[in-house]
Scaffold this motif. Sequence first.
Motif, PDB file in Angstrom:
ATOM      1  N   VAL A  85       4.201  -8.508  30.392  1.00 31.97           N
ATOM      2  CA  VAL A  85       4.262  -9.289  31.625  1.00 31.97           C
ATOM      3  C   VAL A  85       2.841  -9.468  32.132  1.00 31.97           C
ATOM      4  N   TYR A  86       2.493 -10.700  32.484  1.00 35.57           N
ATOM      5  CA  TYR A  86       1.144 -10.964  32.966  1.00 35.57           C
ATOM      6  C   TYR A  86       1.185 -11.957  34.118  1.00 35.57           C
ATOM      7  N   ARG A  87       0.144 -11.890  34.921  1.00 32.14           N
ATOM      8  CA  ARG A  87       0.043 -12.763  36.090  1.00 32.14           C
ATOM      9  C   ARG A  87      -0.596 -14.092  35.707  1.00 32.14           C
ATOM     10  N   ILE A  88      -0.020 -15.176  36.235  1.00 35.33           N
ATOM     11  CA  ILE A  88      -0.608 -16.506  36.044  1.00 35.33           C
ATOM     12  C   ILE A  88      -1.406 -16.900  37.275  1.00 35.33           C
ATOM     13  N   GLY A  89      -0.813 -16.728  38.446  1.00 41.13           N
ATOM     14  CA  GLY A  89      -1.471 -17.110  39.688  1.00 41.13           C
ATOM     15  C   GLY A  89      -1.010 -16.255  40.839  1.00 41.13           C
ATOM     16  N   TYR A  90      -1.336 -16.704  42.036  1.00 43.73           N
ATOM     17  CA  TYR A  90      -1.033 -15.994  43.278  1.00 43.73           C
ATOM     18  C   TYR A  90       0.461 -15.699  43.419  1.00 43.73           C
ATOM     19  N   ASP A  91       1.309 -16.612  42.973  1.00 42.78           N
ATOM     20  CA  ASP A  91       2.748 -16.442  43.115  1.00 42.78           C
ATOM     21  C   ASP A  91       3.480 -16.842  41.835  1.00 42.78           C
ATOM     22  N   SER A  92       2.911 -16.495  40.692  1.00 44.38           N
ATOM     23  CA  SER A  92       3.573 -16.813  39.428  1.00 44.38           C
ATOM     24  C   SER A  92       3.188 -15.792  38.357  1.00 44.38           C
ATOM     25  N   LEU A  93       4.145 -15.484  37.492  1.00 40.87           N
ATOM     26  CA  LEU A  93       3.925 -14.574  36.386  1.00 40.87           C
ATOM     27  C   LEU A  93       4.765 -15.010  35.206  1.00 40.87           C
ATOM     28  N   PHE A 109       2.319 -11.747  45.276  1.00 42.06           N
ATOM     29  CA  PHE A 109       2.319 -10.341  44.872  1.00 42.06           C
ATOM     30  C   PHE A 109       0.912  -9.898  44.492  1.00 42.06           C
ATOM     31  N   MET A 110       0.771  -8.592  44.217  1.00 41.55           N
ATOM     32  CA  MET A 110      -0.539  -7.984  44.039  1.00 41.55           C
ATOM     33  C   MET A 110      -1.043  -8.032  42.602  1.00 41.55           C
ATOM     34  N   GLY A 111      -0.275  -8.552  41.678  1.00 44.35           N
ATOM     35  CA  GLY A 111      -0.784  -8.731  40.333  1.00 44.35           C
ATOM     36  C   GLY A 111      -0.480  -7.623  39.363  1.00 44.35           C
ATOM     37  N   THR A 112       0.261  -6.600  39.783  1.00 47.57           N
ATOM     38  CA  THR A 112       0.614  -5.486  38.912  1.00 47.57           C
ATOM     39  C   THR A 112       2.119  -5.455  38.713  1.00 47.57           C
ATOM     40  N   PRO A 125      -7.333 -13.712  35.435  1.00 50.36           N
ATOM     41  CA  PRO A 125      -8.248 -12.584  35.252  1.00 50.36           C
ATOM     42  C   PRO A 125      -8.103 -11.523  36.328  1.00 50.36           C
ATOM     43  N   PHE A 126      -7.282 -11.788  37.357  1.00 49.33           N
ATOM     44  CA  PHE A 126      -7.137 -10.858  38.478  1.00 49.33           C
ATOM     45  C   PHE A 126      -5.846 -10.052  38.428  1.00 49.33           C
ATOM     46  N   GLY A 127      -5.070 -10.174  37.367  1.00 46.60           N
ATOM     47  CA  GLY A 127      -3.823  -9.431  37.277  1.00 46.60           C
ATOM     48  C   GLY A 127      -3.771  -8.583  36.030  1.00 46.60           C
ATOM     49  N   LYS A 128      -3.405  -7.314  36.152  1.00 40.93           N
ATOM     50  CA  LYS A 128      -3.308  -6.424  35.009  1.00 40.93           C
ATOM     51  C   LYS A 128      -2.137  -6.824  34.114  1.00 40.93           C
ATOM     52  N   LEU A 129      -2.235  -6.462  32.850  1.00 43.26           N
ATOM     53  CA  LEU A 129      -1.127  -6.653  31.924  1.00 43.26           C
ATOM     54  C   LEU A 129      -0.182  -5.464  32.017  1.00 43.26           C
ATOM     55  N   ALA A 130       1.100  -5.694  31.703  1.00 44.55           N
ATOM     56  CA  ALA A 130       2.092  -4.621  31.652  1.00 44.55           C
ATOM     57  C   ALA A 130       2.862  -4.748  30.350  1.00 44.55           C
ATOM     58  N   ALA A 131       2.944  -3.665  29.579  1.00 45.40           N
ATOM     59  CA  ALA A 131       3.659  -3.661  28.304  1.00 45.40           C
ATOM     60  C   ALA A 131       4.948  -2.859  28.446  1.00 45.40           C
ATOM     61  N   SER A 132       6.035  -3.375  27.881  1.00 47.54           N
ATOM     62  CA  SER A 132       7.314  -2.663  27.938  1.00 47.54           C
ATOM     63  C   SER A 132       7.272  -1.439  27.024  1.00 47.54           C
ATOM     64  N   THR A 168     -10.541  -9.010  29.612  1.00 48.67           N
ATOM     65  CA  THR A 168     -10.597  -8.486  30.974  1.00 48.67           C
ATOM     66  C   THR A 168      -9.592  -7.365  31.212  1.00 48.67           C
ATOM     67  N   HIS A 169      -8.418  -7.396  30.542  1.00 45.09           N
ATOM     68  CA  HIS A 169      -7.399  -6.362  30.711  1.00 45.09           C
ATOM     69  C   HIS A 169      -6.816  -6.013  29.353  1.00 45.09           C
ATOM     70  N   ILE A 170      -6.134  -4.847  29.277  1.00 50.99           N
ATOM     71  CA  ILE A 170      -5.715  -4.353  27.964  1.00 50.99           C
ATOM     72  C   ILE A 170      -4.442  -3.519  28.056  1.00 50.99           C
ATOM     73  N   VAL A 171      -3.568  -3.649  27.055  1.00 51.05           N
ATOM     74  CA  VAL A 171      -2.394  -2.789  26.860  1.00 51.05           C
ATOM     75  C   VAL A 171      -2.245  -2.560  25.361  1.00 51.05           C
ATOM     76  N   THR A 172      -1.290  -1.717  24.966  1.00 51.07           N
ATOM     77  CA  THR A 172      -0.989  -1.507  23.559  1.00 51.07           C
ATOM     78  C   THR A 172       0.457  -1.883  23.277  1.00 51.07           C
ATOM     79  N   ALA A 173       0.727  -2.228  22.012  1.00 53.31           N
ATOM     80  CA  ALA A 173       2.076  -2.580  21.575  1.00 53.31           C
ATOM     81  C   ALA A 173       2.435  -1.734  20.357  1.00 53.31           C
ATOM     82  N   LEU A 174       3.744  -1.609  20.117  1.00 55.85           N
ATOM     83  CA  LEU A 174       4.274  -0.816  19.004  1.00 55.85           C
ATOM     84  C   LEU A 174       4.689  -1.695  17.834  1.00 55.85           C
ATOM     85  N   HIS A 175       4.860  -1.043  16.675  1.00 54.24           N
ATOM     86  CA  HIS A 175       5.536  -1.622  15.504  1.00 54.24           C
ATOM     87  C   HIS A 175       5.001  -2.989  15.081  1.00 54.24           C
TER      88      HIS A 175
END
Length: 471
Positions: free
Chosen positions: A360-368, A387-390, A346-353, A306-313
Amino acid sequence: MSLNRALCSILSVAAILAGRRADSQTPLSVEAAVPHEYSGTFYQNFGESLFFPCGQRLWDQPLAASFASGTPELLRYSIAGWGFPNVIHDIRVRGRMWYQFPRDSAPGNEMDFQRSHLRVDDVLEIGEPGSICKEFNPLPTPYAGSGKTATRLIAAGASNDRSLVALMENGGDITIWRTGDGKLVRRFASGHHFQPESGEGLLLFNPQNTLLAEGGVDGFVRVWSVPKGKLRFTLSHSATRDSLRDSTGRNVLNFSAAHVYQMAFTHDGKLLGTTGGWRAYTWSMKTGKVVATLSGTGKDGLRRPTHIVTALHPTRFITSDESGALNVYLPTDGRPLLSASAKASPFGKLAASPDGRWIVYRIGYDSLAVWSVREGRTTMRFSPPPFMGTAVFSPDSKRFAIAGFSDALFIWEVESGRPAASVHGLARGATDFWFSASGDSIVYQSQFAKELYVVPTLSSQLARFKSGLRR
């Protein structure tokens, strides 16, 4: 009695009870004995009730607000803006302050930004924002790295080095700005014409700043050459009806056109990954053709990403799927190398450092949660305000920020799990946002505004801004 004096009284009682705190696993609550009068701004958004005392809304911690029976319904719910359920008023109330000491816990577990509360007994006066708190300036500083647009914003994105910003207008035009001097570099039509209620768009620069991708609500991904301002590819990600077949060729699912959820470039800029509408692909930025169709997990691989990011190394695509798993792929292979159960929403985007170590990913309405790429497991969980999931990372990968429903930004330290800062009073809340190149501020898009805003994130800067607001 002033707010500060009330807080001092509460904390004095708290000091008496402090000896009991170490021996008890139950949170302690201390409430003021006598109600007092308070003035400030009341905020409710998606069920979260907050009170910001006059002169403190932008930079101080809010108070969680609760109401005695008979409180006017006007303060509890209304429709304001573009169909978003929220209410904002300046109010003068009589109520009691109380403070809760949470149970001691390891860093990163159940971190709470709101421990002070105001219990309202009577509402004495209701006014428009800025009426009772006349000295309060509700808008943060406009961002100087880009100009105003002709119509309201639908999406915004910054290049990795923060030298460029792309804005998509409600009418469909995309503009690219040079952040060093705020000058317009390029303007071109995206081919979209958004209605106000259509929601957010999706813009992404490649790491070399040579390409700009736009993920459309129409299911197309359009890729432009930044130097030339020319459309290079129109990728049909989810623009048509499709079906899903199992390993025997049997048709097990039909699904229609859908918008693109998330995009990610590899760090060499050669591949683009896209997800949305039960589909996930990687595309060649040389030919504009599909390189791989990403399969999911489970029986017959039917749980699509459902969502996608990339990682290094090394370079990897990492996705979440509707089962909550995080999946790791080679850049050119659609079969997952690893699938880890993570309970990702499935409603929160992924974030890669930026350093490739954390997701960082969303678990629920008020948890990550934070997932370690090196270890292949979840290392920390958080319980922030709703929070809004991003989430976004700072350039040094040491902090990440989320946008709260109460028009606020909350910032954490990644490794310790400790809250670093919170910023309140954002105009209509942040949809797209990012840290500045130095990491000392956050630039954000407020949905349907015509320009970007910037707010500081470091303690010394927040103190100076607070002092300026109260002059």
